[in-house]
Every structure is written in structure tokens, then in C-alpha cells.
Motif scaffolding. Structure first.
Motif, mmCIF file in Angstrom:
data_model
loop_
_atom_site.group_PDB
_atom_site.id
_atom_site.type_symbol
_atom_site.label_atom_id
_atom_site.label_comp_id
_atom_site.label_asym_id
_atom_site.label_seq_id
_atom_site.Cartn_x
_atom_site.Cartn_y
_atom_site.Cartn_z
ATOM 1 N N THR A 189 30.131 -27.482 10.518
ATOM 2 C CA THR A 189 29.818 -25.953 9.324
ATOM 3 C C THR A 189 28.174 -26.057 9.810
ATOM 4 O OG1 THR A 189 31.603 -26.100 8.539
ATOM 5 C CG2 THR A 189 30.035 -24.723 7.451
ATOM 6 N N GLU A 190 27.144 -24.839 10.627
ATOM 7 C CA GLU A 190 26.471 -24.196 10.801
ATOM 8 C C GLU A 190 25.334 -24.704 9.486
ATOM 9 O OE1 GLU A 190 24.984 -20.811 11.783
ATOM 10 O OE2 GLU A 190 26.315 -20.530 13.913
ATOM 11 N N ARG A 191 24.121 -25.071 9.565
ATOM 12 C CA ARG A 191 23.304 -25.548 8.628
ATOM 13 C C ARG A 191 22.570 -24.148 7.502
ATOM 14 N NH1 ARG A 191 19.244 -29.640 9.850
ATOM 15 N NH2 ARG A 191 18.967 -30.070 7.237
ATOM 16 N N PRO A 192 23.320 -23.910 7.014
ATOM 17 C CA PRO A 192 22.570 -22.556 6.044
ATOM 18 C C PRO A 192 20.605 -22.731 6.614
ATOM 19 C CG PRO A 192 24.084 -23.347 4.611
ATOM 20 C CD PRO A 192 23.518 -24.481 5.771
ATOM 21 N N LEU A 193 20.457 -22.112 6.711
ATOM 22 C CA LEU A 193 18.140 -21.588 6.872
ATOM 23 C C LEU A 193 18.411 -20.714 6.401
ATOM 24 C CD1 LEU A 193 16.300 -21.990 8.658
ATOM 25 C CD2 LEU A 193 16.492 -19.621 9.715
ATOM 26 N N VAL A 194 17.234 -21.752 5.172
ATOM 27 C CA VAL A 194 16.819 -20.704 4.019
ATOM 28 C C VAL A 194 14.790 -21.096 4.031
ATOM 29 C CG1 VAL A 194 15.816 -21.523 1.626
ATOM 30 C CG2 VAL A 194 18.555 -21.919 2.320
ATOM 31 N N ALA A 195 14.874 -19.445 4.322
ATOM 32 C CA ALA A 195 13.508 -18.951 4.589
ATOM 33 C C ALA A 195 12.742 -19.093 2.940
ATOM 34 C CB ALA A 195 13.561 -17.753 5.007
ATOM 35 N N ILE A 196 11.757 -19.096 2.933
ATOM 36 C CA ILE A 196 10.732 -20.342 1.597
ATOM 37 C C ILE A 196 9.255 -18.889 2.375
ATOM 38 C CG2 ILE A 196 10.017 -21.510 0.090
ATOM 39 C CD1 ILE A 196 12.137 -23.939 0.834
ATOM 40 N N LEU A 197 8.947 -18.161 1.107
ATOM 41 C CA LEU A 197 7.923 -17.834 0.932
ATOM 42 C C LEU A 197 7.296 -17.321 -0.417
ATOM 43 C CD1 LEU A 197 6.277 -15.293 2.294
ATOM 44 C CD2 LEU A 197 7.489 -13.699 1.194
ATOM 45 N N ALA A 198 6.232 -17.810 0.335
ATOM 46 C CA ALA A 198 5.114 -18.374 -1.316
ATOM 47 C C ALA A 198 3.877 -17.492 -0.898
ATOM 48 C CB ALA A 198 4.469 -19.740 -1.732
ATOM 49 N N THR A 199 4.015 -16.076 -2.721
ATOM 50 C CA THR A 199 3.108 -15.655 -2.758
ATOM 51 C C THR A 199 1.838 -15.892 -3.965
ATOM 52 O OG1 THR A 199 4.319 -14.405 -3.684
ATOM 53 C CG2 THR A 199 4.353 -13.690 -1.609
#
Length: 401
Positions: A172-182
């Protein structure tokens, strides 16, 4: 307006989430991945009758009566078999893993034999038929189902797949998690830190937690409190194909909390905002097309507790991983006051006692304190409106590791 209960919030986050499609990877890249299809053997293992010991391939009937003297006619080693057939009164020197010669039906181990002059060997102990022989197909046969869909691949499973003849595996493809700090107040570790700034830590912790569930991470860095900059970062996540966007901070109601409005302006379909839990009340969830957005609080403890409760199961489901919260029963070592309308997650140390687990809550539960979360191995779960509890009362604990 009443706050959304934690369990309902999780249901909304997971609603409609399906595992990602399969991809083929080289077998040496499959560690920690989830099989997307059943794996069958492409060959038989072992492919021939093989010796399990060093010794002599013989016929059992020839060594049934002692003393027995046999003629040594050759040898069989791993990778190079004896090219011939063994007859009455004969023996073939054999080594572990080597093919058993035609005509032999047992292995006389070398400890129970003595080599004699003139190319002979003497059996000093009888051996029954079939002894120390690994029959062809002992491990598996061609076509056997070896590994089921959904299997988490680790070293033994990878070794089995390799032995069965596979060089690539469907996972199964690995999920891509984008992380944005503000936040204008944030700097990266190692950067100069002004008198009014703090080091950004949430992204590293959240990234580590997501990777532990099999995710890939897209680090969008730190974005200042600027709507246009936040919008640009959100577009980066979307264009990269992230299944999940995690924003850190800026989702509350202050004049400088711009993330929520920037996401709405970008087309976010809001699922909910604010839930009945402590810490983590200002959690936000919505969707930007197929990308799910989790707006986590800026306080480090709130952020990580929310990630444990909501991000982990989301990433696990996308990656076809099984996920069950580790909830256990324990006994309080200290009293707890009555609870309000929110479910409490209290940092605690849980240890084994003479009659079960004992949960000791940390006396200070400020949501900015990472020291207590790093020291905690569990969270005491207190339901809304729970009455005061005395030391010795039973409680539920969510184990963190």
C-alpha cells in the motif's frame, strides 16, 4: 453551541477514508510496509531433499545391524550434489544443506561414524529411516499462500518472500502528510532566537508520530502570520498530492490566528471546529478536495495529544494499517477533582502494582509543558462531568507506548 464529543469528532475524521492504492517496490524497500495483495510461493523450499546435518548419506537398512561398514563413493555439498545413485552398502559424505543422493534414505551424522582406511566408513550407531533429512517442500511448495493481504512486512516476512522467489512486492502506498507550522514567534532549532521568540518543536514531534504509522512527511516549514504566505503553503501541500495537511497553531479566534480563515478562503469544507476535550479544544477538521486537513492547537501538549487521538488513526487507515487505541484499566494513586463538560486526557505515569496497573497523574498539567508529556507513558481518560475520584479508584488509561 455545545462542543463536539471526541468520539464523534474521530468518526467524522475517518468517515469515507479508504486505504491508498498499491504500488510495487523492491523487496529491500518493503520493510515496514503493508502488503496490498496475498503473496504466493513462486518456488518450492527446499527444492530437493536436503541434509540437515553433516555426516553420511546412507540406507537405513545398511546400518540397522552394528557394526556396519560401508564403502564411501563420493560427497554431496551445498551447491554441488553427488552425481549418481547410492546402492547397498554404500555411503556418500554429505554436508548440511546438500542434496540427498538418490537411493539414500537417512543421514548418519558424523559423530556416529568413523572413517576407515581404504575409503570406508563405519557406523557406530544405528539410525532410523528419514532421520536428519529435510524433505522437499518442508517449508512451502510452489503456489502456497504465504503472506496475507494487510500483513505488516518485517524481517521474517521479507525473508520468506525472498525465499519464495519474489524480487518486488505489492504494498500500500504510504500516506503523504504535509506539516505546516505558523507563527511570527517561531524559529527552527539552532537558529538565533529573539527575546520574544520560541523554538518550533511541534512539527518534529508530529512528523515522528506520523512516520511511526507509516507516513511520508512533507515539511512545509514555518510560515509567518500572513494570509498570503499561509495560502501559498497550503497550495504546495495540495499540489504535492498530500492526503493529509496538518497545520500547527493559528486556528483559534485571535486577531493573529489566520490559518482557519486562510483555509476557508482556499475552499476548505469545514467538518468541525472545537471539540469537547482537554487539552486540544480548538482542534479543526475539514477537507480541501481529497486532502484532509487537521488544524492542531499550537500548544505542544495539546498538539501531540490531538495527534495521538486523531492523526494516528487517520494515517493508519489510509495506509491499511490496523490501529486500536491501547486502553487499559488502572487504579489512581492520587485523587482527581470533578470534571467539567470536556473529556480530560491527563498525563500520567503508569506502573505495575501488586494488583494491577497504578496510574500516577502529574501534578501540573499545563498544555505547554513537554517535560511531563515526555515523562508520561499514558493519559488518564476522564469522561465529561466525571465526579471527583479518590486515590484507589479505578480509571481508564490510554497507553502511549
Amino acid at each position: 453551541m455545545p462542543l463536539l464529543p471526541v468520539d464523534e469528532a474521530l468518526e467524522r475524521i475517518l468517515e469515507g477514508v479508504k486505504p491508498l492504492p498499491a504500488e510495487m517496490v523492491r523487496i529491500n524497500e518493503a520493510d515496514g510496509r503493508i502488503l496490498a495483495e496475498q503473496i504466493k510461493a513462486q518456488r518450492t523450499q527446499p527444492p530437493f531433499n536436503a541434509s540437515a546435518m553433516d555426516g553420511f548419506a546412507v540406507r537405513a537398512q545398511d546400518v540397522a545391524s552394528l557394526p556396519a561398514t560401508l564403502s564411501l563413493i563420493g560427497e554431496s555439498v551445498a551447491g554441488r550434489r553427488f552425481d549418481g545413485s547410492l546402492g547397498a552398502g554404500q555411503a556418500v559424505r554429505i554436508f548440511t544443506g546438500a542434496p540427498v543422493p538418490e537411493g539414500a534414505d537417512t543421514i548418519l551424522i558424523q559423530e556416529n561414524a568413523r572413517t576407515l582406511p581404504n575409503g570406508q566408513v563405519e557406523a557406530v550407531q544405528a539410525v532410523e529411516k528419514g532421520r536428519h533429512i529435510r524433505r522437499a517442500g518442508l517449508d512451502f511448495n510452489e503456489g502456497d499462500a504465504l503472506l496475507d493481504e494487510g500483513r505488516l512486512m518485517g524481517p521474517p516476512a521479507i525473508g520468506l518472500a525472498a525465499a519464495a522467489g519474489h524480487t518486488r512486492l505489492p504494498v500500500t502506498e504510504r500516506p503523504l502528510v504535509a506539516i505546516l507550522a505558523t507563527g511570527d514567534e517561531l524559529v527552527l532549532p539552532g537558529e538565533p532566537c529573539g527575546p520574544d521568540q520560541i523554538v518550533a518543536s511541534n512539527g518534529f514531534a508530529i512528523g515522528a508520530l506520523a512516520k511511526a504509522e507509516g507516513a511520508r512527511i512533507l515539511d512545509l516549514g514555518i510560515v509567518r502570520d500572513d494570509t498570503a504566505a499561509i495560502t501559498t503553503a497550503v497550495k504546495r501541500a495540495h499540489h504535492a498530492g498530500a492526503q493529509v495537511l496538518v497545520t500547527l497553531g493559528g486556528a483559534s479566534v485571535g486577531a493573529r490566528d489566520l490559518v482557519r480563515q486562510a483555509l476557508l478562503d482556499a475552499g476548505l469544507s469545514m467538518g468541525f471546529w472545537k471539540i469537547a476535550m482537554r487539552p486540544g479544544k480548538p482542534l479543526m477538521f475539514g477537507r480541501l478536495g481529497e486532502m484532509r486537513v487537521l488544524g492542531l492547537p499550537g500548544n505542544p501538549v495539546s498538539s501531540l495529544v490531538c495527534a495521538h487521538l486523531f492523526l494516528r488513526p487517520l494515517v493508519a487507515r489510509l495506509g491499511r494499517r490496523s490501529f486500536t487505541p491501547d486502553l487499559r484499566s488502572a487504579v489512581l494513586s492520587a485523587p482527581l477533582k470533578e470534571n467539567d463538560e470536556r473529556r480530560d486526557y491527563i498525563r500520567a505515569s503508569v506502573a505495575a502494582g501488586p494488583e494491577g496497573l497504578i496510574a500516577t497523574p502529574f501534578p501540573v498539567q499545563d498544555s505547554s509543558m513537554l517535560t511531563t508529556l515526555a515523562a508520561a507513558n499514558a493519559l488518564i481518560v476522564r469522561e465529561p462531568e466525571a465526579p471527583a475520584a479518590e486515590a484507589g479508584a479505578r480509571c481508564r488509561v490510554l497507553m502511549l507506548g
